[in-house]
Design an enzyme around this catalytic site. Structure first.
Site, PDB file in Angstrom:
ATOM      1  CG  ASN A   1      -1.885   1.182   1.203  1.00 33.33           C
ATOM      2  OD1 ASN A   1      -1.491   2.338   1.335  1.00 33.33           O
ATOM      3  ND2 ASN A   1      -3.160   0.880   1.016  1.00 33.33           N
TER       4      ASN A   1
ATOM      5  CB  SER B   1      -6.050   1.780  -3.722  1.00 30.23           C
ATOM      6  OG  SER B   1      -6.286   3.143  -3.459  1.00 30.23           O
ATOM      7  CD  GLU B   2      -5.677   3.926   1.766  1.00 29.49           C
ATOM      8  OE1 GLU B   2      -4.968   3.304   0.946  1.00 29.49           O
ATOM      9  OE2 GLU B   2      -5.376   5.059   2.201  1.00 29.49           O
ATOM     10  CG  ASN B   3      -9.965   3.952  -2.815  1.00 26.95           C
ATOM     11  OD1 ASN B   3      -8.775   3.641  -2.863  1.00 26.95           O
ATOM     12  ND2 ASN B   3     -10.686   4.138  -3.893  1.00 26.95           N
TER      13      ASN B   3
ATOM     14  CB  SER C   1     -10.535  -2.236   1.613  1.00 23.52           C
ATOM     15  OG  SER C   1      -9.342  -1.695   1.126  1.00 23.52           O
TER      16      SER C   1
END
Lengths: 219, 216
Positions: A22, A45-47, A87
């Site tokens: 990340n 991507s944490e979204n 996520s």
């Protein structure tokens, strides 16, 4: 070589084949440009993207495919979209091998402050607190000082993002590892002396017995 | 049970004092049409907004706040909304910043019937203040509680007449979690199709959670 490119290239050399990684906004994002040949890394991507690709060509943006900064991105073959619970479950569950972030302050115990300047700017922690507590390796990719002001300190004064979480600090001057005994400089960039690093660092650090030259591939 | 309705009718169910969960991540998958109706067709005030970021100053959550209709906020990042930023600094307690994974899991837990859970996120930080912690196998965790809402407002790419939703790409974010955590759920959909049109394997949110479907 530009400082940020140098730092991004050195971090990229730390990636291993098969890693899930990340990258934070800004300098950390540049790491994706320098993944060594012959290894495959999956960017998260944490979204909500596992298998993030590069930015789209102009005119090819897709409103439903964006990164944690809200910018349009692409996905690579083999990608999966995730809701926010999964996520972050991936992060909390230990599946992210490396989280690369910037810092306002970091200290010799690996405490990190990067979400709030008290009384001035409070943008919020977003996903940073989760990333630093869940990722196996927490790498700071940052310029050594903030326009000459120390960022590497004996003790953070800003509110923490995570307690004893940082494992590696990569700057244009050196690579430092956070050990149980404090900071250990393992690599020194060409053009700098140990005294230069001492002057730019607000914390004591040890110099590794086998101190190496910090090297990155040319373009 | 007919769920297809107008935005105006859908927001008429929102009452003053409600906890309103708003899906989306920045502009991605933000249910702007329903928020616009909440702004113009409803007088509900003293709202609590739960949203990842409260958007940007150009978006409708900002406009709702500008109209003085929002008294509390739960969010993870507020760098794009200047009103949320000044509320945080000037009205202590009005804005609760929650780590993003913790906010997602608190919402998921509410929908899944889990009253509280443990997480290592935020130990030793401001996020731990006032919270119980537990040590398991030598590692410290915070006890985090489920976060329930009165109303969920979410965006879907496609919804059917029963309320089943397909949320494309990265628009799943909080949109996929909030419907189950709330008593009443309003979906705005880019496209509405008859029941059976969405492959059951591609349904992101089951229609059982959804009460109102509005064509975008």
């Amino acid at each position: 070589m530009d400082n940020k490119v140098f730092i991004a290239k050195r971090v990229a050399q730390m990636l291993n084949d098969g890693d899930v990684v990340n990258l934070g906004i800004g300098l950390p994002t540049m790491v994706a440009n320098y993944v060594p040949e012959g290894i495959t890394v999956t960017f998260h991507s944490e979204n909500g993207i596992m298998g993030l690709g590069p930015a789209p060509a102009e005119g090819q943006e897709d409103k439903d495919i964006f990164n944690a900064g809200g910018s349009p991105v692409t996905v690579l073959p083999g990608a999966k979209f995730l809701d926010s619970a999964e996520s972050f479950g991936i992060i909390r569950g230990g599946r992210v091998n490396m989280s690369v972030l910037g810092a306002l302050q970091v200290d010799c115990r690996g405490n990190l402050a990067n979400w709030c300047v008290p009384g001035k700017k409070v943008p919020g922690m977003g996903g940073a607190m989760d990333l630093v507590s869940g990722a196996k390796e927490v790498v700071l990719a940052m310029e050594h000082t903030a326009k000459g002001n120390h960022k590497i300190l004996s003790e953070c004064t800003f509110p923490l993002t995570g307690k004893e979480v940082v494992t590696i600090i990569v700057t244009e001057m050196c690579v430092m590892r956070v050990t149980p005994n404090g900071l250990l400089m393992t690599e020194l960039a060409p053009g700098y002396s140990v005294d230069d690093v001492k002057a730019a660092t607000g914390a004591p650090f040890e110099v590794a017995a086998d101190l190496k030259v910090m090297q990155v591939p040319e373009d | 049970m007919r769920k297809i309705t107008t935005a105006k009718d859908a927001v008429s169910r929102i009452k003053s004092g409600d906890v309103v969960m708003v899906g989306g991540f920045l502009q991605g998958g933000s249910p702007e049409r329903i928020l616009e109706a909440l702004l113009s067709d409803s007088s509900a005030t003293d709202l609590t907004i739960v949203n990842n970021d409260t958007g940007f100053d150009t978006m409708n959550t900002y406009k709702l706040m500008e109209a003085g209709r929002v008294s509390k906020v739960y969010a993870t990042w507020i760098g794009g909304n200047s009103i949320t930023g000044s509320m945080y600094l000037n009205q202590p307690g009005s804005v609760t910043l929650v780590p993003q994974g913790t906010l997602a899991e608190r919402i998921r837990a509410a929908g899944m019937g889990i009253p509280e859970f443990l997480t290592p996120t935020g130990v030793g930080t401001i996020a731990a203040e006032g919270k119980e912690s537990k040590v398991i196998d030598g590692k410290e965790y915070l006890v985090e509680k489920a976060l329930h809402g009165d109303v969920a407002i979410v965006h879907a790419t496609v919804a059917d007449e029963f309320g089943n939703c397909y949320m494309r790409g990265a628009t799943k974010n909080f949109n996929a979690l909030m419907p189950a955590a709330c008593q009443y759920c309003i979906v705005e959909a880019e496209k509405i199709v008859p029941v059976g049109e969405i492959d059951p394997d591609l349904v992101t949110v089951s229609g059982i959670y959804v009460d109102a479907v509005v064509q975008l």
